[in-house]
Design an enzyme around this catalytic site. Structure first.
Site, PDB file in Angstrom:
ATOM      1  N   HIS A 182       6.380   7.821  -3.027  1.00  0.00           N
ATOM      2  CA  HIS A 182       6.465   6.586  -3.819  1.00  0.00           C
ATOM      3  C   HIS A 182       7.617   6.682  -4.825  1.00  0.00           C
ATOM      4  O   HIS A 182       8.386   5.735  -4.990  1.00  0.00           O
ATOM      5  CB  HIS A 182       5.167   6.357  -4.610  1.00  0.00           C
ATOM      6  CG  HIS A 182       3.936   6.153  -3.775  1.00  0.00           C
ATOM      7  ND1 HIS A 182       2.745   6.810  -4.015  1.00  0.00           N
ATOM      8  CD2 HIS A 182       3.706   5.346  -2.707  1.00  0.00           C
ATOM      9  CE1 HIS A 182       1.833   6.412  -3.137  1.00  0.00           C
ATOM     10  NE2 HIS A 182       2.387   5.535  -2.328  1.00  0.00           N
ATOM     11  N   LYS A 192     -12.751  -0.848  -3.900  1.00  0.00           N
ATOM     12  CA  LYS A 192     -12.562   0.566  -3.587  1.00  0.00           C
ATOM     13  C   LYS A 192     -12.969   1.442  -4.769  1.00  0.00           C
ATOM     14  O   LYS A 192     -12.881   1.026  -5.920  1.00  0.00           O
ATOM     15  CB  LYS A 192     -11.095   0.841  -3.292  1.00  0.00           C
ATOM     16  CG  LYS A 192     -10.662   0.448  -1.894  1.00  0.00           C
ATOM     17  CD  LYS A 192      -9.276   1.013  -1.654  1.00  0.00           C
ATOM     18  CE  LYS A 192      -8.678   0.490  -0.358  1.00  0.00           C
ATOM     19  NZ  LYS A 192      -7.256   0.850  -0.234  1.00  0.00           N
ATOM     20  N   SER A 202      -0.953   9.272   0.020  1.00  0.00           N
ATOM     21  CA  SER A 202      -1.953   9.543  -1.020  1.00  0.00           C
ATOM     22  C   SER A 202      -3.226  10.114  -0.391  1.00  0.00           C
ATOM     23  O   SER A 202      -3.844  11.038  -0.924  1.00  0.00           O
ATOM     24  CB  SER A 202      -2.294   8.258  -1.776  1.00  0.00           C
ATOM     25  OG  SER A 202      -1.161   7.733  -2.402  1.00  0.00           O
ATOM     26  N   ARG A 223       7.452   4.670   6.455  1.00  0.00           N
ATOM     27  CA  ARG A 223       7.635   6.087   6.763  1.00  0.00           C
ATOM     28  C   ARG A 223       7.817   6.323   8.245  1.00  0.00           C
ATOM     29  O   ARG A 223       8.562   7.188   8.681  1.00  0.00           O
ATOM     30  CB  ARG A 223       6.424   6.896   6.280  1.00  0.00           C
ATOM     31  CG  ARG A 223       6.285   6.959   4.781  1.00  0.00           C
ATOM     32  CD  ARG A 223       4.921   7.407   4.382  1.00  0.00           C
ATOM     33  NE  ARG A 223       3.909   6.469   4.878  1.00  0.00           N
ATOM     34  CZ  ARG A 223       2.635   6.480   4.540  1.00  0.00           C
ATOM     35  NH1 ARG A 223       2.202   7.420   3.739  1.00  0.00           N
ATOM     36  NH2 ARG A 223       1.805   5.585   5.015  1.00  0.00           N
TER      37      ARG A 223
HETATM   38  O1  PNS Z   1      -0.829   1.008  -1.225  1.00  0.00           O
HETATM   39  P1  PNS Z   1      -1.460   0.019  -0.326  1.00  0.00           P
HETATM   40  O2  PNS Z   1      -2.968   0.144  -0.402  1.00  0.00           O
HETATM   41  O3  PNS Z   1      -0.936   0.072   1.088  1.00  0.00           O
HETATM   42  O4  PNS Z   1      -1.073  -1.447  -0.901  1.00  0.00           O
HETATM   43  C1  PNS Z   1      -1.604  -2.616  -0.323  1.00  0.00           C
HETATM   44  C2  PNS Z   1      -1.262  -3.839  -1.177  1.00  0.00           C
HETATM   45  C3  PNS Z   1      -1.691  -3.639  -2.608  1.00  0.00           C
HETATM   46  C4  PNS Z   1       0.233  -4.082  -1.144  1.00  0.00           C
HETATM   47  C5  PNS Z   1      -1.989  -5.077  -0.545  1.00  0.00           C
HETATM   48  O5  PNS Z   1      -3.332  -4.762  -0.342  1.00  0.00           O
HETATM   49  C6  PNS Z   1      -1.890  -6.330  -1.407  1.00  0.00           C
HETATM   50  O6  PNS Z   1      -0.830  -6.888  -1.563  1.00  0.00           O
HETATM   51  N1  PNS Z   1      -3.042  -6.749  -1.978  1.00  0.00           N
HETATM   52  C7  PNS Z   1      -3.086  -7.902  -2.871  1.00  0.00           C
HETATM   53  C8  PNS Z   1      -3.881  -9.057  -2.245  1.00  0.00           C
HETATM   54  C9  PNS Z   1      -2.993  -9.865  -1.324  1.00  0.00           C
HETATM   55  O7  PNS Z   1      -1.990 -10.449  -1.716  1.00  0.00           O
HETATM   56  N2  PNS Z   1      -3.375  -9.869  -0.040  1.00  0.00           N
HETATM   57  C10 PNS Z   1      -2.611 -10.512   1.013  1.00  0.00           C
HETATM   58  C11 PNS Z   1      -1.506  -9.603   1.484  1.00  0.00           C
HETATM   59  S1  PNS Z   1      -0.804 -10.166   2.946  1.00  0.00           S
END
Ligand code: PNS
Length: 171
Positions: free
Chosen positions: A27, A51, A138, A100
């Site tokens: 990150h 979560k 992570s 990645r």
């Molecule tokens: O680190 P991660 O868990 O891969 O991140 C995922 C994240 C936070 C980018 C995604 O879950 C997100 O954007 N959540 C916010 C809710 C939202 O906008 N959902 C629609 C996304 S298409």
């Protein structure tokens, strides 16, 4: 129009969203690359009530702030709700995501296209981390640490110290 308002209007802001539980050197690598492309990169921690994270949101934010305390173009923030709404509120024109491997692609493409549908004004930009971080996640960091493995070099030192403060079995 004053010079400063002119500048802020043309400021290129990106949001780098994620869970970051915990922040890894992969990150960090993406954030530093992004900070060269944009005037400001906002590392946006999703507050996900469903979560159960290893690190509570306040601790994740504090760790990230300590890692980037000398980087004035990197901002640490939290958000809930739709990412595109947050990006709009913050005046961001881009969402940065790290890629990645091919295995990341399907999920990332779905999110990028859904976000584009929700807000065509925000572009998703994919960036590749240094090769040495392509296998770092992570989830794996937590698993390796919980089982007694070495995570030095995979996470910032502050995160490594914070992991050591947790009972091993928790991670
Ligand atoms: O680190 P991660 O868990 O891969 O991140 C995922 C994240 C936070 C980018 C995604 O879950 C997100 O954007 N959540 C916010 C809710 C939202 O906008 N959902 C629609 C996304 S298409």
């Amino acid at each position: 129009m004053t010079r400063s308002s002119d500048q802020s209007r043309s400021e290129r802001i990106a949001v780098y969203p994620g869970t970051f539980d915990p922040l890894t050197n992969g990150h960090v690598d993406i954030i530093l690359r992004g900070s060269k492309l944009f005037d400001r990169i906002i590392v946006a921690f999703l507050v996900n009530v469903e979560k159960t994270p290893l690190f509570p949101i306040a601790e994740r934010l504090a760790l990230a702030r300590s890692v980037f305390r000398e980087h004035e173009h990197v901002e640490i923030d939290q958000f809930d709700g739709l990412l595109v709404d947050y990006a709009r509120r913050r005046g961001a024109s881009a969402i940065v995501r790290g890629l990645r491997a091919i295995s990341d692609f399907e999920y990332e493409m779905q999110m990028a296209l859904m976000n584009r549908r929700l807000n065509p004004g925000v572009e998703t930009v994919f960036m590749m981390p240094a090769e040495k971080f392509t296998y770092v996640s992570s989830r794996l960091v937590k698993e390796v640490f919980a089982l007694g493995g070495e995570v030095a070099g995979l996470v910032p030192e502050a995160v490594e110290a914070a992991l050591r403060d947790k009972p091993r079995g928790m991670a």
